[in-house]
Scaffold this motif. Sequence first.
Motif, PDB file in Angstrom:
ATOM      1  N   MET A   1      -1.013  -2.778 -17.516  1.00 51.92           N
ATOM      2  CA  MET A   1      -0.740  -1.507 -18.209  1.00 51.92           C
ATOM      3  C   MET A   1      -1.351  -1.547 -19.604  1.00 51.92           C
ATOM      4  O   MET A   1      -1.213  -2.537 -20.308  1.00 51.92           O
ATOM      5  CB  MET A   1       0.769  -1.311 -18.317  1.00 51.92           C
ATOM      6  N   ARG A   2      -2.038  -0.519 -19.972  1.00 51.71           N
ATOM      7  CA  ARG A   2      -2.655  -0.479 -21.292  1.00 51.71           C
ATOM      8  C   ARG A   2      -1.586  -0.385 -22.380  1.00 51.71           C
ATOM      9  O   ARG A   2      -0.583   0.301 -22.234  1.00 51.71           O
ATOM     10  CB  ARG A   2      -3.603   0.722 -21.406  1.00 51.71           C
TER      11      ARG A   2
ATOM     12  N   ALA B   1      -1.972   4.534 -12.536  1.00 50.62           N
ATOM     13  CA  ALA B   1      -2.591   3.802 -11.434  1.00 50.62           C
ATOM     14  C   ALA B   1      -2.170   2.341 -11.405  1.00 50.62           C
ATOM     15  O   ALA B   1      -2.046   1.674 -12.432  1.00 50.62           O
ATOM     16  CB  ALA B   1      -4.113   3.902 -11.535  1.00 50.62           C
ATOM     17  N   LEU B   2      -1.931   1.854 -10.191  1.00 47.75           N
ATOM     18  CA  LEU B   2      -1.636   0.458  -9.908  1.00 47.75           C
ATOM     19  C   LEU B   2      -2.751  -0.072  -9.001  1.00 47.75           C
ATOM     20  O   LEU B   2      -3.542   0.716  -8.465  1.00 47.75           O
ATOM     21  CB  LEU B   2      -0.283   0.332  -9.200  1.00 47.75           C
ATOM     22  N   PRO B   3      -2.815  -1.372  -8.790  1.00 47.65           N
ATOM     23  CA  PRO B   3      -3.827  -1.904  -7.862  1.00 47.65           C
ATOM     24  C   PRO B   3      -3.654  -1.369  -6.439  1.00 47.65           C
ATOM     25  O   PRO B   3      -2.588  -0.887  -6.068  1.00 47.65           O
ATOM     26  CB  PRO B   3      -3.578  -3.421  -7.911  1.00 47.65           C
ATOM     27  N   HIS B   4      -4.715  -1.432  -5.666  1.00 50.78           N
ATOM     28  CA  HIS B   4      -4.718  -1.102  -4.240  1.00 50.78           C
ATOM     29  C   HIS B   4      -4.444   0.373  -3.958  1.00 50.78           C
ATOM     30  O   HIS B   4      -3.902   0.711  -2.901  1.00 50.78           O
ATOM     31  CB  HIS B   4      -3.714  -1.976  -3.484  1.00 50.78           C
TER      32      HIS B   4
ATOM     33  N   PRO C   1       7.856   2.534 -14.536  1.00 48.63           N
ATOM     34  CA  PRO C   1       6.571   1.879 -14.287  1.00 48.63           C
ATOM     35  C   PRO C   1       6.593   1.066 -12.996  1.00 48.63           C
ATOM     36  O   PRO C   1       6.146  -0.084 -12.951  1.00 48.63           O
ATOM     37  CB  PRO C   1       6.409   0.983 -15.520  1.00 48.63           C
ATOM     38  N   ARG C   2       7.158   1.681 -11.945  1.00 51.01           N
ATOM     39  CA  ARG C   2       7.297   1.003 -10.652  1.00 51.01           C
ATOM     40  C   ARG C   2       6.832   1.949  -9.548  1.00 51.01           C
ATOM     41  O   ARG C   2       6.696   3.157  -9.765  1.00 51.01           O
ATOM     42  CB  ARG C   2       8.762   0.578 -10.418  1.00 51.01           C
ATOM     43  N   ASN C   3       6.625   1.407  -8.375  1.00 56.36           N
ATOM     44  CA  ASN C   3       6.176   2.211  -7.249  1.00 56.36           C
ATOM     45  C   ASN C   3       7.363   2.723  -6.452  1.00 56.36           C
ATOM     46  O   ASN C   3       8.250   1.950  -6.088  1.00 56.36           O
ATOM     47  CB  ASN C   3       5.257   1.383  -6.342  1.00 56.36           C
ATOM     48  N   PHE C   4       7.385   4.036  -6.190  1.00 53.42           N
ATOM     49  CA  PHE C   4       8.455   4.672  -5.423  1.00 53.42           C
ATOM     50  C   PHE C   4       7.854   5.305  -4.165  1.00 53.42           C
ATOM     51  O   PHE C   4       6.934   6.119  -4.264  1.00 53.42           O
ATOM     52  CB  PHE C   4       9.141   5.771  -6.242  1.00 53.42           C
ATOM     53  N   VAL C   5       8.388   4.953  -3.001  1.00 53.12           N
ATOM     54  CA  VAL C   5       7.908   5.547  -1.752  1.00 53.12           C
ATOM     55  C   VAL C   5       8.066   7.061  -1.781  1.00 53.12           C
ATOM     56  O   VAL C   5       7.140   7.810  -1.446  1.00 53.12           O
ATOM     57  CB  VAL C   5       8.662   4.951  -0.541  1.00 53.12           C
ATOM     58  N   ARG C   6       9.244   7.524  -2.162  1.00 50.06           N
ATOM     59  CA  ARG C   6       9.528   8.969  -2.171  1.00 50.06           C
ATOM     60  C   ARG C   6       8.520   9.724  -3.034  1.00 50.06           C
ATOM     61  O   ARG C   6       7.893  10.691  -2.596  1.00 50.06           O
ATOM     62  CB  ARG C   6      10.944   9.211  -2.679  1.00 50.06           C
TER      63      ARG C   6
ATOM     64  N   LEU D   1      -2.078   8.817   0.308  1.00 52.69           N
ATOM     65  CA  LEU D   1      -1.057   8.721   1.342  1.00 52.69           C
ATOM     66  C   LEU D   1      -1.193   7.430   2.133  1.00 52.69           C
ATOM     67  O   LEU D   1      -0.214   6.698   2.338  1.00 52.69           O
ATOM     68  CB  LEU D   1      -1.152   9.927   2.270  1.00 52.69           C
ATOM     69  N   LEU D   2      -2.404   7.114   2.582  1.00 50.16           N
ATOM     70  CA  LEU D   2      -2.611   5.912   3.383  1.00 50.16           C
ATOM     71  C   LEU D   2      -2.280   4.647   2.595  1.00 50.16           C
ATOM     72  O   LEU D   2      -1.673   3.715   3.133  1.00 50.16           O
ATOM     73  CB  LEU D   2      -4.053   5.858   3.879  1.00 50.16           C
ATOM     74  N   ALA D   3      -2.663   4.611   1.324  1.00 49.56           N
ATOM     75  CA  ALA D   3      -2.359   3.440   0.500  1.00 49.56           C
ATOM     76  C   ALA D   3      -0.855   3.231   0.388  1.00 49.56           C
ATOM     77  O   ALA D   3      -0.355   2.102   0.511  1.00 49.56           O
ATOM     78  CB  ALA D   3      -2.980   3.600  -0.889  1.00 49.56           C
ATOM     79  N   GLN D   4      -0.104   4.330   0.196  1.00 49.66           N
ATOM     80  CA  GLN D   4       1.346   4.211   0.059  1.00 49.66           C
ATOM     81  C   GLN D   4       2.000   3.841   1.390  1.00 49.66           C
ATOM     82  O   GLN D   4       2.938   3.039   1.428  1.00 49.66           O
ATOM     83  CB  GLN D   4       1.936   5.506  -0.475  1.00 49.66           C
ATOM     84  N   LEU D   5       1.539   4.434   2.464  1.00 47.09           N
ATOM     85  CA  LEU D   5       2.096   4.110   3.779  1.00 47.09           C
ATOM     86  C   LEU D   5       1.900   2.629   4.091  1.00 47.09           C
ATOM     87  O   LEU D   5       2.822   1.959   4.584  1.00 47.09           O
ATOM     88  CB  LEU D   5       1.437   4.963   4.865  1.00 47.09           C
ATOM     89  N   ARG D   6       0.730   2.112   3.809  1.00 53.88           N
ATOM     90  CA  ARG D   6       0.452   0.700   4.102  1.00 53.88           C
ATOM     91  C   ARG D   6       1.301  -0.229   3.249  1.00 53.88           C
ATOM     92  O   ARG D   6       1.805  -1.252   3.729  1.00 53.88           O
ATOM     93  CB  ARG D   6      -1.042   0.414   3.901  1.00 53.88           C
TER      94      ARG D   6
END
Length: 424
Positions: A1-2, A41-44, A55-60, A75-80
């Motif tokens: 994170m910058r 943006a996060l990796p992948h 500062p976290r990833n949420f599926v919803r 969508l595909l990145a999150q699903l995976r």
Amino acid sequence: MRANVAQRSLVPVRRDVNSLGIPSPSADEQSNFEDALGMLALPHGLYMAGLPNFPRNFVRDSIITSLIMEDNTMLLAQLRFAISRQGQERDPNTGEEPGKMFHEYPGFPINGLWTDYNACDATALFVIGVFEAVQHDLKQVEMKVGDEGWEHHSKIWKEMRCAVEKAVFEYIVPHVDDSGFFFEDPSLADAKRFALKVTYWKDSKLLGTGHHFPVTYSLAHAQNYRAITRAVALFPTNTHLRTLSVKMKSALHQLFDSDRGMFAISFNTKLNTHHHGISSDSLTALYFLEPSDIPEGAARMIEMNSTPLETAIGYATETIEGVASADQPIGYHLNTVWPFEQALIHLGAARHGLPHATEVSSRVQQILIDGTGRFPELARVQGNKVKFLGCSPQLWSIAAGKYFFKLKHKSAKDTHNHHHHSLL
């Protein structure tokens, strides 16, 4: 994170409602969206929910964002990523259950527990997301789900089928009772409680109720019902799923209160008590439902009875019945306007033929398409002032901004073309 992102100040900004007219979008308006997305943006190909608080990833958040923006790559990145962390066991500390998709990663400690799997809607959104990804995949060969042999033409379905089976049969199905109600209950995670008191998107407090389990949240029921109907299409030979969808549709009708003209906010399946209030949940549920899913005239009743929620910038989340607007309390999910929800309401209202709800929800573009590049998590109207609250940028607020920006320019283009043709 910058560093400059991490230190970004979010002092609420006041603006005059009278100055909220939409200016002509700047030439680099589109870059505002991309810059804001870049900050999250996060990796992948993944994204965090918002800065500075989430500062976290949420599926919803990520799945809803990708659906609003029609961004198949996101969508595909999150699903995976969701599949890589799909629940395997029961964990009373995190709320993990077999087949369940996570709420946020990494989890956050609250009340001596962790929030990792504290969401009863994330798994449904995963199934809905996979269905949309498969449909997108099949377009390459001019097919769709349901066509003969479609299963053999989608690489996405081959990749994700096993995870969908786990999501549907290990998580959603065990959460549907004999009467067809989708219910939430920490006991299914071998827990007495979750870190969060409420486990659908309005997870701060359930209006007008205690926090008793098992509980059916009407919006979460609608989302899981939609997931099951998608599963029926994905597993066409499974008669149990078809029967279950019929039961869940019947339960959905029971959750609708024709006297109030809205869905109950929740239903306690153990106490057999409904909890009512004036909530945006009914409008938002329409995004996940087809006109044939609900009682005849229900959508129009919801639109009419949501009038107390109307503000200059869209629909508020909830309001207390019998309390004058000037005396209404303000909370995170109380009497606040969430931009992402306006996009879902707008999409649902269009599907159900509700022009007034379409107009009210579109008002939020005044605070999103204003050339500032600001995408607030939520806002509230106080007198003739608007106060921005929470994170900025917020991921699904960016999605709402892009959605209404695209809609506005499509409308302008259509108007121009109509004018041009009228002169021919």
